[in-house]
Write an enzyme that holds these catalytic residues in place. Structure first.
Site, PDB file in Angstrom:
ATOM      1  N   LYS A  92       0.812  -1.224   0.000  1.00  0.00           N
ATOM      2  CA  LYS A  92       0.000   0.000   0.000  1.00  0.00           C
ATOM      3  C   LYS A  92       0.843   1.271   0.000  1.00  0.00           C
ATOM      4  O   LYS A  92       0.440   2.302  -0.517  1.00  0.00           O
ATOM      5  CB  LYS A  92      -0.937   0.005   1.216  1.00  0.00           C
ATOM      6  CG  LYS A  92      -2.045  -1.037   1.149  1.00  0.00           C
ATOM      7  CD  LYS A  92      -3.068  -0.667   0.101  1.00  0.00           C
ATOM      8  CE  LYS A  92      -4.251  -1.635   0.092  1.00  0.00           C
ATOM      9  NZ  LYS A  92      -5.140  -1.376  -1.063  1.00  0.00           N
ATOM     10  N   GLU A 114      -9.440   6.225   3.275  1.00  0.00           N
ATOM     11  CA  GLU A 114     -10.291   5.164   3.815  1.00  0.00           C
ATOM     12  C   GLU A 114      -9.391   3.954   4.033  1.00  0.00           C
ATOM     13  O   GLU A 114      -8.339   3.844   3.408  1.00  0.00           O
ATOM     14  CB  GLU A 114     -11.395   4.807   2.812  1.00  0.00           C
ATOM     15  CG  GLU A 114     -11.004   3.806   1.716  1.00  0.00           C
ATOM     16  CD  GLU A 114      -9.907   4.303   0.772  1.00  0.00           C
ATOM     17  OE1 GLU A 114      -9.771   5.528   0.636  1.00  0.00           O
ATOM     18  OE2 GLU A 114      -9.197   3.468   0.179  1.00  0.00           O
ATOM     19  N   SER A 380       1.289  -9.683  -1.030  1.00  0.00           N
ATOM     20  CA  SER A 380       1.035  -8.244  -0.903  1.00  0.00           C
ATOM     21  C   SER A 380       1.288  -7.705   0.494  1.00  0.00           C
ATOM     22  O   SER A 380       1.580  -6.521   0.658  1.00  0.00           O
ATOM     23  CB  SER A 380      -0.394  -7.940  -1.333  1.00  0.00           C
ATOM     24  OG  SER A 380      -1.305  -8.735  -0.600  1.00  0.00           O
TER      25      SER A 380
END
Lengths: 396, 259
Positions: A92, A114, A380
């Site tokens: 991220k 968010e 991830s």
């Protein structure tokens, strides 16, 4: 070679999906981004700053790790792209670094975001601390409970975490609340969306920031195997940002099989699922047209997944296009299957994956590989945040 | 003549557009609410179609939508409720909703059913203007439905003129960049409405968002042709069993000296 999958058209469409379906109150901010994002992110100054931070702060390039014992298990060659080793523990941060540099270039003073699992929230709070900008993260009330360690991390980084109490109290509702906040505070605020969703230009912008994943995979694989391309790239899809990044530079290479893995929850047909391509129809959510889980009346359905990061009723418009055109294959893994895959990886390779990534790992069981295939799985995120789910699974 | 033209020919100021949510407070109270609004002085009725993810709406209207959905409200049921409503309601009625439920119903079918039942126009705040120009505008025109775009204080002059040219019925002036139901600085709102008035747009202007009582309604009516009240009225209906009495006591002070 014509680019068919990588970038949207001028209005933000990938095939019939995408666009910018926003109320007029958001128009100035979104229009400003549409006009300026490419110019800013393609400038030398931006690229230098972005690449330096990815290297020294995030810790890129992340390794492409040949998983020997896992490969033996499936009688093929499996490489893990170790996004779990990024600073903050997931891919991220590639996007939040890019977007905060963009926000600063646009003169914004405040950041909102968010978050579902909290990984994007933590990555946003981190880059805000790094740059001294105010940060508000919206998080579903239900997610705040199941991802408490990430809530604490965001707070320690100086962010304000506001619970989204409407609807299913998860990622979809956190996104609604962030958009509403942006409507009410348009002047000095940039909204860092965490996935390849939202109105144009977000899907394209986020995909570009995440595309560093496949850029590295390409040269790393060549270095290790001499091969130009992997045979398969596998990634989990909630909104789809790590998949967009892992697929990006292989999208136009028809020989590379792209496999996206959705969360089936308790089973695709169980009524408790987040498998959007299996259950969804064309619709509009959070400003773009894509595939969406909804009732026949067009009310958005509440999804379910054990993984907060995949608990989203839509997918990004790029992925909807990849699905409809058949360019990518969409599979799914249930809650239990993801848990099983997480334990398998932990015990075969000594790596505890995030529950999201565990979905991608599971489908190794459903696919047939050749012995000389080179399969890349995007790992991830790391599993620290999911320990309570793993502990519960061990008690069973 | 279209109902909007008739209305604005006869009344140039203090035009009161009242928002209500279909299926709220009860599934079958839609007609009762509309009748009460007309009987107590509303000039236009804006009927909201409940949606699970209403991005432009604040907590009060969101909540009314959730209640309406829990009551079982759907577009199908709405059109059943609206069958023959023109026997009792004479004021212009517009449907306000988000694009997704309308697309699932079928955009053209939606327009056909709205038009056949006597609906005058639509507000879909997430309709992009290029989609309107490319595809949807013509469909609405074929069914004689007006379409009302929103403008805000941040909308550029050039864009305001464009959205005005695409709109018919009226132009919806959002009083400030916000979701519905939040408080406003009325001086800033006045400056903005004054600016809009100076553009001499083709459509009458109705101001909405943050209009909640006589004072705020009168304030926007100094420069706009009228105002739109939503959240404050939805709040007034909360827990009320006598819809007509609640509507009367809400509207009486607002329209008292305007006629």
């Amino acid at each position: 070679m014509s680019v068919r999958y990588q970038n949207p058209d001028a209005l933000g469409y990938y095939g019939k999906f995408g666009g910018a379906f926003i109320p007029e109150m958001l128009y100035p901010n979104v229009h400003e981004l549409q006009q300026q994002y490419l110019q800013i992110i393609q400038s030398e100054k931006f690229k230098n700053e972005f690449n330096l931070l990815l290297k020294d702060y995030v810790g890129r390039p992340t390794p492409l790790y040949y998983a020997q014992r896992l490969s033996n298990e499936f009688n093929t060659n499996i490489f893990l792209k170790r996004e779990d080793l990024c600073h903050t523990g997931a891919h991220k941060i590639n996007n939040t670094i890019g977007q905060i540099l963009l926000a600063i270039a646009l003169g914004k003073k405040k950041i909102i975001a968010e978050t579902g699992a909290g990984q994007h929230g933590v990555a946003t709070a981190t880059v805000c601390a790094l740059n001294g900008l105010d940060c508000i993260v919206f998080m579903g009330e239900k997610d705040m409970e199941r991802q408490a360690p990430n809530v604490a991390r965001m707070k320690m980084l100086g962010a304000t975490v506001l619970p989204a109490k409407s609807g299913s109290k998860t990622l979809k509702d956190a996104t609604n609340e962030a958009i509403r906040y942006w409507i009410n505070h348009p002047d000095d605020t940039h909204y860092i969306i965490g996935s390849v969703v939202g109105p144009h230009p977000y899907p394209d912008m986020v995909a570009r920031f995440q595309s560093v994943i496949s850029e590295e995979i390409r040269w790393q694989l060549k270095e290790k195997t001499g091969k130009e391309n992997p045979s398969h790239v596998i990634a989990c899809v909630g909104g789809g940002s790590n998949a967009a990044g892992a697929f990006y530079h292989f999208l136009e290479e028809s020989g590379v099989e792209l496999i996206a893995v959705e969360a089936a929850g308790q089973g695709v047909e169980s009524g408790f699922s987040a498998a959007t391509t299996a259950l969804g129809t064309t619709g509009i959510l959070h400003g773009s047209k894509s595939l969406l889980m909804q009732t026949p009346d067009g009310q958005v359905t509440e999804p379910h997944s054990i993984s907060a990061g995949l608990d989203y009723p839509g997918i990004g418009p790029m992925h909807a296009h990849l699905f409809e055109s058949g360019r990518a294959r969409f599979l799914s893994a249930t809650d239990d299957e993801a848990l099983k895959a997480a334990f398998q990886l932990a015990q075969l390779e000594g790596i505890i994956p995030a529950l999201e990534s565990a979905h991608a790992l599971y489908v190794l069981n459903n696919l047939k590989f050749k012995k000389d295939d080179s399969i890349v799985i995007c790992l991830s995120g790391r599993g620290d945040k999911d320990l309570s789910a793993y502990m519960q699974a061990m008690e069973k | 003549m279209k109902r909007f033209d008739k209305l604005f020919n006869a009344k140039k100021s203090h035009v009161l557009n009242m928002y209500c949510t279909a299926g709220y407070p009860q599934l079958n109270s839609t007609m009762q609410v509309m009748k009460a609004l007309q009987a107590n002085g509303a000039d236009i009725i804006e009927l909201g179609i409940p949606y699970s993810d209403p991005l432009a709406d604040g907590p009060v209207i969101q909540q009314s939508g959730s209640i309406a959905l829990a009551n079982g409200m759907t577009i199908q049921k709405l059109f059943v409720q609206l069958k023959n409503f023109r026997k009792e309601i004479n004021v212009p009625v517009i449907l306000m909703g988000y694009l997704n439920p309308v697309l699932q119903y079928g955009f053209e079918k939606f327009c056909a059913d709205a038009s056949a039942n006597g609906i005058d126009g639509l507000i879909l705040p997430d309709m992009p203007e290029h989609e309107f120009e490319k595809e949807y505008g013509t469909i609405m025109e074929n069914y004689h439905l007006d379409f009302i775009f929103l403008v805000t204080p941040e909308t550029s002059e050039e864009r305001i003129k464009k959205l005005d040219s695409l709109s018919s019925g009226f132009l919806y002036a959002v009083s400030s960049s916000s979701t519905t139901g939040s408080d406003k600085n009325m001086d800033e709102v006045s400056n903005y409405l004054q600016r809009l008035k100076s553009y001499q747009l083709k459509n009458p202007i109705l101001a909405g968002f943050g209009i909640k009582d006589k004072e705020t309604f009168d304030a926007v009516c100094r420069y706009a042709n009228g105002g739109i009240i939503g959240s404050a009225y939805i709040k007034a209906l909360e827990g009320e069993t006598d819809i007509n009495a609640a509507t009367e006591s809400f509207l009486k002070p607002i329209i008292s000296t305007n006629k």
